[in-house]
Design an enzyme around this catalytic site. Sequence first.
Site, mmCIF file in Angstrom:
data_model
loop_
_atom_site.group_PDB
_atom_site.id
_atom_site.type_symbol
_atom_site.label_atom_id
_atom_site.label_comp_id
_atom_site.label_asym_id
_atom_site.label_seq_id
_atom_site.Cartn_x
_atom_site.Cartn_y
_atom_site.Cartn_z
ATOM 1 N N SER A 291 -35.891 14.426 1.719
ATOM 2 C CA SER A 291 -37.071 14.345 2.579
ATOM 3 C C SER A 291 -37.841 13.048 2.395
ATOM 4 O O SER A 291 -38.388 12.511 3.355
ATOM 5 C CB SER A 291 -37.988 15.539 2.316
ATOM 6 O OG SER A 291 -37.318 16.739 2.567
ATOM 7 N N HIS B 83 -42.644 13.449 0.256
ATOM 8 C CA HIS B 83 -42.804 13.058 1.656
ATOM 9 C C HIS B 83 -43.734 11.855 1.763
ATOM 10 O O HIS B 83 -43.424 10.876 2.448
ATOM 11 C CB HIS B 83 -43.388 14.204 2.473
ATOM 12 C CG HIS B 83 -42.475 15.374 2.605
ATOM 13 N ND1 HIS B 83 -42.865 16.535 3.232
ATOM 14 C CD2 HIS B 83 -41.203 15.587 2.190
ATOM 15 C CE1 HIS B 83 -41.869 17.406 3.204
ATOM 16 N NE2 HIS B 83 -40.855 16.848 2.578
#
Length: 191
Positions: free
Chosen positions: A62, A116
């Site tokens: 991610s 993230h």
Amino acid sequence: MTLVHADILHLGFNMYALWIAGPLVEQIYGPVRMLIVYLAAALGGSVASYALNDGPLAVGASGAIFGLFGILFAASRMHLPMLDRRGRAILGQIGFLIVINIVIGFGIVSIDNFAHLGGLATGLLLGVAFVPSGVQTLTTRWQPGTDGRSVRRGFIGTPAAAILATRDPRGRHRRGARHRVPGLELRPVHC
């Protein structure tokens, strides 16, 4: 740990995001820079996760995916790449994809938003630093040269080209200088 995923659904979501963003980053920056961005964002996401997350080590790609989102967002705002309809449609939704995924990440405890955000920050920084080399941009299209190639190949080429464009070949600033057109003489008119 970028190459390890929690389950097949996690792997599927990351593969889908890579399928959306990856070809566009490759089109705009070329395959080598795309790989550099992906690996740097994976590293940035992993470092942010390790440094800021109190829980167990996070898994998944991610951070790298958010790095691709980040470089696309930065490119769309700074360099204005000239793309086909599909590319423009994806670029128009990148900001929304970033926001919705960050919000979902804060809502689900098992998602590591630090990875993230670390990948996103890395991608944004690289998007500022790398001028697109795979497509023309609106910012380089109007720079010196026949088609902008002399400007867009470089690292941080657009700001440097803007500075150079304000100088004439003798090294003097053009700002406020009068440009003479051969055969045209301007004289004051007295009324």
